[in-house]
Design a protein around this motif. Structure first.
Motif, mmCIF file in Angstrom:
data_model
loop_
_atom_site.group_PDB
_atom_site.id
_atom_site.type_symbol
_atom_site.label_atom_id
_atom_site.label_comp_id
_atom_site.label_asym_id
_atom_site.label_seq_id
_atom_site.Cartn_x
_atom_site.Cartn_y
_atom_site.Cartn_z
ATOM 1 N N LEU A 157 -29.633 46.339 -17.405
ATOM 2 C CA LEU A 157 -29.052 47.468 -16.889
ATOM 3 C C LEU A 157 -29.425 47.292 -15.013
ATOM 4 C CD1 LEU A 157 -31.179 49.669 -19.481
ATOM 5 C CD2 LEU A 157 -28.950 49.572 -18.907
ATOM 6 N N GLY A 158 -30.422 46.308 -14.865
ATOM 7 C CA GLY A 158 -30.775 45.698 -13.550
ATOM 8 C C GLY A 158 -32.311 46.807 -13.174
ATOM 9 N N TYR A 159 -32.827 47.000 -14.177
ATOM 10 C CA TYR A 159 -33.987 47.370 -13.908
ATOM 11 C C TYR A 159 -35.189 47.832 -14.760
ATOM 12 C CZ TYR A 159 -32.038 51.661 -16.144
ATOM 13 O OH TYR A 159 -31.399 52.722 -16.842
ATOM 14 N N ARG A 160 -36.071 47.695 -14.749
ATOM 15 C CA ARG A 160 -36.889 48.049 -15.845
ATOM 16 C C ARG A 160 -37.525 49.629 -16.683
ATOM 17 N NH1 ARG A 160 -39.743 44.281 -11.911
ATOM 18 N NH2 ARG A 160 -40.280 42.101 -13.668
ATOM 19 N N GLN A 161 -37.988 49.669 -17.447
ATOM 20 C CA GLN A 161 -37.909 50.600 -18.152
ATOM 21 C C GLN A 161 -39.266 51.145 -18.904
ATOM 22 O OE1 GLN A 161 -34.782 49.620 -20.875
ATOM 23 N NE2 GLN A 161 -33.823 51.855 -21.099
ATOM 24 N N LEU A 162 -39.788 52.581 -19.023
ATOM 25 C CA LEU A 162 -40.846 52.836 -20.138
ATOM 26 C C LEU A 162 -40.966 52.686 -20.523
ATOM 27 C CD1 LEU A 162 -43.523 53.665 -19.835
ATOM 28 C CD2 LEU A 162 -42.935 55.508 -19.254
ATOM 29 N N VAL A 175 -36.964 54.964 -20.265
ATOM 30 C CA VAL A 175 -36.498 55.883 -19.894
ATOM 31 C C VAL A 175 -36.613 54.397 -18.155
ATOM 32 C CG1 VAL A 175 -36.796 57.960 -20.333
ATOM 33 C CG2 VAL A 175 -39.062 56.832 -18.880
ATOM 34 N N GLU A 176 -35.555 55.146 -17.494
ATOM 35 C CA GLU A 176 -35.861 54.521 -15.892
ATOM 36 C C GLU A 176 -37.129 54.716 -15.329
ATOM 37 O OE1 GLU A 176 -34.073 53.074 -12.023
ATOM 38 O OE2 GLU A 176 -32.542 54.140 -13.659
ATOM 39 N N ILE A 177 -38.307 53.520 -15.075
ATOM 40 C CA ILE A 177 -39.050 53.835 -13.843
ATOM 41 C C ILE A 177 -38.921 54.856 -12.876
ATOM 42 C CG2 ILE A 177 -41.784 52.419 -13.011
ATOM 43 C CD1 ILE A 177 -41.179 50.757 -15.694
ATOM 44 N N ALA A 178 -39.640 55.280 -12.275
ATOM 45 C CA ALA A 178 -39.459 55.861 -11.285
ATOM 46 C C ALA A 178 -38.370 55.884 -10.583
ATOM 47 C CB ALA A 178 -40.651 55.871 -10.536
ATOM 48 N N LYS A 183 -37.271 49.912 -4.941
ATOM 49 C CA LYS A 183 -37.855 48.789 -5.711
ATOM 50 C C LYS A 183 -36.545 47.143 -5.418
ATOM 51 C CE LYS A 183 -38.145 52.005 -9.621
ATOM 52 N NZ LYS A 183 -36.874 52.215 -10.804
ATOM 53 N N ASP A 184 -37.084 46.786 -4.097
ATOM 54 C CA ASP A 184 -36.838 45.245 -3.015
ATOM 55 C C ASP A 184 -37.377 44.317 -4.125
ATOM 56 O OD1 ASP A 184 -35.157 47.485 -1.568
ATOM 57 O OD2 ASP A 184 -36.952 47.282 -0.188
ATOM 58 N N ASP A 185 -38.772 43.925 -4.342
ATOM 59 C CA ASP A 185 -39.370 42.958 -5.034
ATOM 60 C C ASP A 185 -38.990 43.396 -6.617
ATOM 61 O OD1 ASP A 185 -41.213 41.650 -6.545
ATOM 62 O OD2 ASP A 185 -42.240 41.538 -4.659
ATOM 63 N N PRO A 186 -38.804 42.411 -7.235
ATOM 64 C CA PRO A 186 -38.132 42.595 -8.596
ATOM 65 C C PRO A 186 -39.310 42.558 -9.340
ATOM 66 C CG PRO A 186 -37.992 39.859 -7.808
ATOM 67 C CD PRO A 186 -38.281 41.045 -6.573
ATOM 68 N N PHE A 187 -40.643 42.237 -8.539
ATOM 69 C CA PHE A 187 -41.991 42.453 -9.565
ATOM 70 C C PHE A 187 -42.331 43.875 -9.627
ATOM 71 C CE2 PHE A 187 -40.935 38.305 -10.689
ATOM 72 C CZ PHE A 187 -40.896 38.385 -12.385
ATOM 73 N N CYS A 188 -41.675 44.864 -8.709
ATOM 74 C CA CYS A 188 -42.197 46.028 -7.817
ATOM 75 C C CYS A 188 -43.157 47.019 -8.422
ATOM 76 C CB CYS A 188 -42.170 46.460 -7.292
ATOM 77 S SG CYS A 188 -40.864 47.176 -7.058
ATOM 78 N N ASP A 189 -42.272 47.421 -9.987
ATOM 79 C CA ASP A 189 -42.418 48.034 -10.159
ATOM 80 C C ASP A 189 -42.754 47.900 -12.055
ATOM 81 O OD1 ASP A 189 -39.875 46.838 -11.324
ATOM 82 O OD2 ASP A 189 -38.655 48.695 -11.701
ATOM 83 N N LYS A 190 -43.242 46.076 -12.135
ATOM 84 C CA LYS A 190 -44.272 46.053 -13.658
ATOM 85 C C LYS A 190 -44.953 46.135 -13.959
ATOM 86 C CE LYS A 190 -45.246 41.843 -13.624
ATOM 87 N NZ LYS A 190 -47.467 41.898 -14.109
#
Length: 230
Positions: A157-162, A175-178, A183-190
């Motif tokens: 998917l290329g993104y994190r999910q909740l 669901v996709e997080i925000a 989200k340029d930093d790969p860990f910003c939405d962890k």
């Protein structure tokens, strides 16, 4: 917990502050209190209904009763297949009985009444509905739903999910997080800490995009962040 404050000190064990006496009581491996050195890598404190404490560390879970007796509930050999850095990171209690753990090896549950581990979310063939390759990060419980994120992004998917796990229905949704935030930093939405309000709103602390609020009913998100460093 008798008005006392428990503080998990990553790298230094556990500290307890009593505001009535203005005293700190420390628990650490160097004092000979903990059995394993990696117990000092304390991540989170869970207070049980009997006011005893479960200390969640990277590769060990410790129980401290109301008389300050310390026992090891579970320990992971760092050289084993199960062991890995940051194996245990986040936990949340529900029903005054079960502690849910998110870890680098997926999701598991500990029954404090039976003193037994359980592995929910498996179909009749024994296959897990959770993808353990991504690791689990953050944990929050409310209204029968356990929420958690993932350490790694989903490559497909290329993104994190909740993720939301309906415990009674044994159903996993996500669901996709925000999705509208950059989200340029790969860990910003962890995700780190997750708390569920009484109205079902989900609050999350993130690595680098501030505090997020999610409304499950509408699927909308709100961000709390400033323009500088937190």
């Amino acid at each position: 917990n008798k008005g006392r404050l428990w503080i998990a000190l990553h790298g230094y064990g556990l500290s307890r502050y009593d505001p009535r006496t203005d005293d700190f009581t420390n628990f650490s491996y160097s004092q000979g209190i903990f059995e394993h050195e990696w117990t000092n890598n304390a991540e989170q404190v869970i207070i049980a209904p009997d006011q005893s404490v479960y200390l969640i560390c990277q590769m060990v879970i410790v129980h401290i009763d109301t008389s300050d007796n310390v026992t090891t509930v579970h320990s992971v050999d760092p050289n084993s297949e199960e062991g890995s850095p940051s194996n245990f990171r986040f936990a949340h209690m529900h029903g005054n009985r079960w502690i849910w753990f998110t870890s680098s090896k997926g999701l598991r549950r500990y029954d404090i009444l039976k003193d037994a581990w359980e592995y929910p979310g498996h179909n009749p063939e024994g296959q897990s509905i959770f993808n353990t390759e991504w690791g689990c990060s953050g944990a929050g419980y409310g209204n029968g739903i356990l929420y958690f994120g993932t350490y790694w992004r989903n490559d497909q998917l290329g993104y994190r999910q909740l993720y939301s796990y309906d415990i009674e229905a044994d159903r996993l949704d996500s669901v996709e997080i925000a999705p509208e935030l950059p989200k340029d930093d790969p860990f910003c939405d962890k995700l780190h800490d997750i708390e569920v309000a009484t109205d079902g709103t989900v609050w999350m602390g993130t690595d680098d995009i501030g505090i997020l609020k999610y409304y499950p009913g509408s699927g909308s998100w709100h961000q709390y962040a400033n323009n500088g460093d937190w």
